[in-house]
Design a protein around this motif. Structure first.
Motif, PDB file in Angstrom:
ATOM      1  N   VAL A 167       0.841  -1.203   0.000  1.00 20.59           N
ATOM      2  CA  VAL A 167       0.000   0.000   0.000  1.00 20.59           C
ATOM      3  C   VAL A 167       0.869   1.243   0.000  1.00 20.59           C
ATOM      4  CG1 VAL A 167      -1.589   1.343   1.417  1.00 20.59           C
ATOM      5  CG2 VAL A 167      -2.025  -1.065   1.033  1.00 20.59           C
ATOM      6  N   LEU A 168       1.938   1.257   0.815  1.00 21.48           N
ATOM      7  CA  LEU A 168       2.811   2.427   0.873  1.00 21.48           C
ATOM      8  C   LEU A 168       3.544   2.665  -0.443  1.00 21.48           C
ATOM      9  CD1 LEU A 168       4.426   2.283   4.427  1.00 21.48           C
ATOM     10  CD2 LEU A 168       2.395   3.515   3.656  1.00 21.48           C
ATOM     11  N   GLU A 169       3.778   1.617  -1.215  1.00 24.05           N
ATOM     12  CA  GLU A 169       4.437   1.791  -2.513  1.00 24.05           C
ATOM     13  C   GLU A 169       3.638   2.677  -3.457  1.00 24.05           C
ATOM     14  OE1 GLU A 169       5.226  -2.028  -4.104  1.00 24.05           O
ATOM     15  OE2 GLU A 169       6.752  -2.557  -2.618  1.00 24.05           O
ATOM     16  N   LEU A 170       2.322   2.763  -3.248  1.00 24.89           N
ATOM     17  CA  LEU A 170       1.482   3.574  -4.124  1.00 24.89           C
ATOM     18  C   LEU A 170       1.639   5.071  -3.865  1.00 24.89           C
ATOM     19  CD1 LEU A 170      -1.802   1.454  -4.201  1.00 24.89           C
ATOM     20  CD2 LEU A 170      -0.010   1.589  -5.928  1.00 24.89           C
ATOM     21  N   THR A 171       2.414   5.440  -2.869  1.00 23.22           N
ATOM     22  CA  THR A 171       2.718   6.868  -2.695  1.00 23.22           C
ATOM     23  C   THR A 171       3.552   7.404  -3.858  1.00 23.22           C
ATOM     24  OG1 THR A 171       4.642   6.263  -1.351  1.00 23.22           O
ATOM     25  CG2 THR A 171       2.594   6.795  -0.183  1.00 23.22           C
ATOM     26  N   HIS A 172       4.223   6.509  -4.586  1.00 24.69           N
ATOM     27  CA  HIS A 172       5.011   6.907  -5.763  1.00 24.69           C
ATOM     28  C   HIS A 172       4.237   6.712  -7.062  1.00 24.69           C
ATOM     29  CE1 HIS A 172       8.319   6.952  -2.916  1.00 24.69           C
ATOM     30  NE2 HIS A 172       8.094   5.678  -2.634  1.00 24.69           N
ATOM     31  N   ASP A 173       2.925   6.452  -6.974  1.00 24.01           N
ATOM     32  CA  ASP A 173       2.132   6.186  -8.170  1.00 24.01           C
ATOM     33  C   ASP A 173       2.117   7.418  -9.079  1.00 24.01           C
ATOM     34  OD1 ASP A 173      -0.079   3.899  -8.931  1.00 24.01           O
ATOM     35  OD2 ASP A 173      -0.603   5.858  -9.752  1.00 24.01           O
ATOM     36  N   PRO A 174       2.212   7.202 -10.388  1.00 26.48           N
ATOM     37  CA  PRO A 174       2.238   8.351 -11.310  1.00 26.48           C
ATOM     38  C   PRO A 174       0.888   9.043 -11.465  1.00 26.48           C
ATOM     39  CG  PRO A 174       2.290   6.292 -12.542  1.00 26.48           C
ATOM     40  CD  PRO A 174       2.432   5.930 -11.100  1.00 26.48           C
TER      41      PRO A 174
END
Length: 864
Positions: free
Chosen positions: A601-608
């Motif tokens: 879930v935290l990886e989606l903070t870098h979502d484009p």
């Protein structure tokens, strides 16, 4: 050139139509004089403006004032009653239908809002209502009558007697208009509950008898329907002596509408009649109704079919066996009314039915379907298969959708009444699930979880191991129903069906759900275009995952969720991943979410895509609430790091605004600790219960594996024993010669025995760890801080003292221990922090185990 000419003529016709449309618009424009008349001085207050518009304004302006009357009563009741209401009373004498209807509604609103006392209301408004009740327009008269009946409920007895009952004596006379007598009938029905029995007997019942014998059939029918309310007001004795004779006479009336009203009133009053009245008076009337309905009086057929269930159960105690059978056969006949029989004729021997007759027959069969649960009670559920199953089959396969729809609505009631005999209708459940009409399916799935639970537990083959045996065609029917709903345009039915399918873990096995439903839910999430449907599928998938009993399947589904949704190419899938994570936080324990979904879930903070980051920001408070200190300290650091990056690197203004708002909310949040605290007590108890259930699933899986292994070992041992006996019988002499040779070598077998013994000890120790995962996972801590604390405490303890830990030590760390036991990290889905700590602890424990084994071998050598 012909198409060109055709187009030209088409354009000319269109232009002519436009000119025709435009002319009335020009004519309807207001002249300066008309605009002057419609203009109102802006300096007037609300009361003055209302009086001015009622006096010199147009109808539409007066109607607006009447509609605004409740507002004026709230703002300035005294001035409204003194100046506005008299003007309204004058205008209503010549007002049109629209203003009359508006006034009736406004008066009723003022009564309901209690803007003035009931005494003031009756003094100011009651006379206006009574004057307009007998309006020549039936719609206006009914509107004012509804207002009057509502007013009667609140008026004191004396006011009702003087203002309404006394004038009613003259209004109910034959010399009055038909509308006046109809209004009197309805008022009498309302007054019966307002006075004592002796007043009703002396003043109201004479009027009732007079209206029951009126020359107009509309009046007789209207008064007949009010007899039910009058009977409730006068009691049982007067009902028997006064109302019942009137009903008997009205039931033989020449007007069909009067007979219908008498029949329905009789059915509704059955409870007030004793056994003698039912057997001597009511039953003969009902029998004559049933006989005439097919022969001469088909108008009563629809009503008879609607009330038949209530009628049969109301007269049940006085039926002879012959009468019981006759009414049952009559019901069966109604259930097939209008359907083509084998000989090519229907029940009435009418080959060519009119459209009106066909609609009537459909209504009759629909009413029979509505009464089916009552008829099961009438024949006794034990006799269902013998007496009513064929009828039930016909109604479920009826060619008309309304009939099947009604059967689907009442299917749960039927299943509930049958109880242990519910297995008898499983084929009809499958049939309705596969019905061609989605309306039928939508009606059935309203109570689908309850129906399936009854099917799974209420049948003769009840038991957890034989759930699928009770309804063998259930799973194909459920999958077919979902596919048909998915291909239709009725997405609400599809959403409702997916929500109801969440009950399946309690009905069918985990493997059946995994192979037939779980992957289908994932496909719907990824391919469907309707957001509510996707969310319903996501939640149902999480429920399936929650109750899945195989660790390998769980890991596979989790990995697909992360890879295909969380790391999917489409931003739409990544948004659905966040929705799924929200459902996981709702259904699973905190440790489960932290272990598998926290970092993805935290990886989606870098979502484009900004929308994904925005949705993640809204979710972050819930994500933080899953953490526990000090167990998840490393994850908390990761969360804070991601928020800092968002604050520093975010370029989208909307996302940045939400990030700042979320940061303030996160700062105010308190994180729960491993130990119980009062402010988190209920949430911790709920989370611990979820962990206990997850742990139980793992234990059940382990026990099933051990059971299968034991069964396989016993089978192998029996095969080996059988082969050994055959081999011993054939080669006994050869074995006798070889025995001394094997005994002569004594050194090698002794060493081999020692090796086997040491292996057995080690296998036993591993098996105890497998059987007791709580003790086996003591050293597997989820983060560095808790791991070092527990490793230091365990390093100074001897071998045998590990099992002496009290239960309180585990309660304080229930999240990490039980979570790891329930879902061990056998895939790359586990968090890096937990893996690193576990690897260090395993190395330390491995060194300790090797040292302990060396010491045990030295002891054995020194003490042979």
């Amino acid at each position: 050139m012909e198409p060109a000419h055709g187009n030209l003529f088409g354009y000319i016709e269109d232009l002519q139509e436009l000119t025709i449309i435009e002319r009335p618009v020009r004519r309807s424009l207001k002249t300066p004089e008309e605009i002057e008349r419609l203009t109102v001085d802006e300096e007037l207050n609300d009361i003055e403006r209302a009086v001015y518009l009622l006096s010199s304004g147009q109808d539409i302006q007066g109607t607006s004032v009447v509609a605004n009357l409740p507002v004026l009563m709230r703002l300035n009741p005294a001035e409204t009653l003194r100046r506005v209401l008299p003007k309204i009373r004058e205008v209503l004498h010549v007002a049109g239908v629209e203003m009359q209807l508006t006034a009736a509604v406004s008066f009723l609103t003022i009564l309901q809002e209690e803007s003035v006392s009931i005494h003031t209301y009756s003094h100011s408004f009651l006379h206006i209502i009574l004057q307009n009740v007998e309006h020549r327009d039936s719609g206006v008269s009914n509107a004012w009558l509804e207002t009057l009946l509502a007013v009667i409920e609140t008026l004191p007895k004396e006011t009702i007697r003087h203002e309404i009952l006394n004038p009613l004596v003259s209004k109910a006379q034959l010399s009055q208009t038909l509308q006046s007598r109809l209004v009197s009938c309805k008022i009498l029905g309302k007054l019966a509950n307002k006075f004592e029995a002796h007043i009703i007997k002396r003043e109201i019942l004479p009027l009732v008898k007079s209206l029951c014998q009126d020359v107009e059939y509309e009046v007789r029918s209207c008064m007949c329907r009010q007899l039910e309310h009058i009977a409730q007001g006068i009691g049982t004795e007067l009902t028997k002596n006064v109302v019942l004779p009137e009903l008997v006479e009205l039931a033989r009336d020449e007007g069909s509408s009067v007979r219908l009203a008498a029949f329905e009133t009789l059915v509704n009053l059955l409870e007030m009649f004793d056994a003698d009245d039912r057997s001597q008076t009511v039953l003969p009337l009902v029998k004559s109704f049933c006989e005439k309905s097919f022969k001469a009086d088909e108008s009563i057929l629809v009503s008879l079919s609607f009330h038949l269930g209530k009628l049969c159960n109301g007269l049940y105690g006085i039926f002879t066996p012959e009468q019981h059978l006759r009414f049952l056969e009559f019901y069966k006949k109604l259930c097939t009314l209008g359907l083509q029989q084998e000989n090519g004729h229907n029940d009435n021997q009418i080959q060519f039915q009119t459209l009106e007759q066909e609609k009537k027959y459909i209504s009759v069969r629909k009413n029979c379907a509505y009464n089916f649960p009552a008829m099961i009670v009438f024949v006794d559920p034990k006799n269902f298969h013998l007496e009513l199953y064929s009828t039930f089959f016909c109604l479920c396969h009826d060619p008309e959708v309304p009939v099947r729809y009604t059967m689907a609505v009442g299917f749960y009631e039927v299943a509930k009444i049958l109880n242990s005999g519910v297995y008898a209708i499983h084929k009809e459940l499958v049939t309705l699930l596969q019905d061609e009409s989605l309306e039928v399916l939508d009606a059935l799935i309203g109570h689908l979880p309850e129906i399936l639970e009854l099917m799974a537990t209420g049948g003769e083959n009840s038991g957890s191991e034989s759930k699928l045996l009770t309804v063998p065609d259930l799973i194909p029917a459920l999958t077919t129903a979902e596919q048909r709903a998915a291909t239709s345009l009725k997405w609400r039915t599809h959403e409702k069906l997916l929500q109801k399918y969440a009950c399946l873990p309690h009905i069918i096995s985990s493997d059946q759900i995994y192979y037939r439903f779980l992957h289908r839910m994932l496909t719907i999430i990824m391919t469907n275009n309707v957001l509510p449907v996707q969310k319903a599928a996501a939640r149902t998938l999480c429920v399936y995952l929650r109750y899945n009993r195989k660790q390998e399947q769980r890991h596979e589904v989790i990995q697909k969720l992360i890879e295909q949704l969380g790391q999917g190419k489409s931003y739409w899938n990544r948004l659905r991943f966040l929705d799924t994570c929200e459902f996981i936080m709702e259904l699973f324990s905190k440790s489960f979410f932290c272990k598998y979904f926290f970092l993805p879930v935290l990886e989606l903070t870098h979502d484009p895509v900004a929308n994904v980051r925005m949705k993640l920001c809204y979710l972050l408070p819930k994500v933080k609430s899953t953490l526990k200190v000090p167990t998840d300290k490393h994850l908390l650091q990761q969360l804070e790091l991601c928020i800092r990056k968002l604050l520093c690197q975010e370029k989208d203004k909307d996302v940045l605004t939400i990030v700042k708002r979320t940061v303030l909310e996160l700062d105010r949040m308190e994180i729960s600790v491993d130990a119980f605290q009062k402010r988190f007590y209920e949430n911790d108890l709920l989370d611990q219960e979820k962990e206990r259930e997850e742990h139980l699933l793992l234990e059940m899986e382990q026990l099933e594996k051990e059971k299968q292994q034991n069964e396989g070992r016993s089978a192998n041992i029996s095969d080996k024993m059988f082969k050994k006996k055959r081999r011993d019988s054939k080669t006994s002499s050869a074995l006798a010669k070889n025995i001394p040779l094997s005994v002569s070598g004594s050194s090698t077998p002794s060493t081999s025995k020692e090796g086997k013994k040491s292996k057995l000890v080690r296998s036993q120790s591993f098996s105890t760890q497998a059987l007791h995962p709580k003790y086996g996972n003591i050293d597997k801590c989820p983060n560095k801080s808790s791991a070092t604390g527990y490793s230091s405490s365990i390093s100074g303890v001897g071998k045998g003292s590990i099992l002496q830990f009290s239960d309180d030590s585990f309660r304080t760390r229930s999240t990490s221990n039980i979570g790891n036991a329930a879902f061990p990290s056998s895939s790359p889905l586990a968090t890096s922090s937990r893996n690193s700590v576990n690897s260090v602890d395993q190395k330390n424990n491995g060194n300790k185990d090797s040292q302990s084994r060396k010491m045990s071998l030295k002891n054995r050598k020194s003490n042979p």
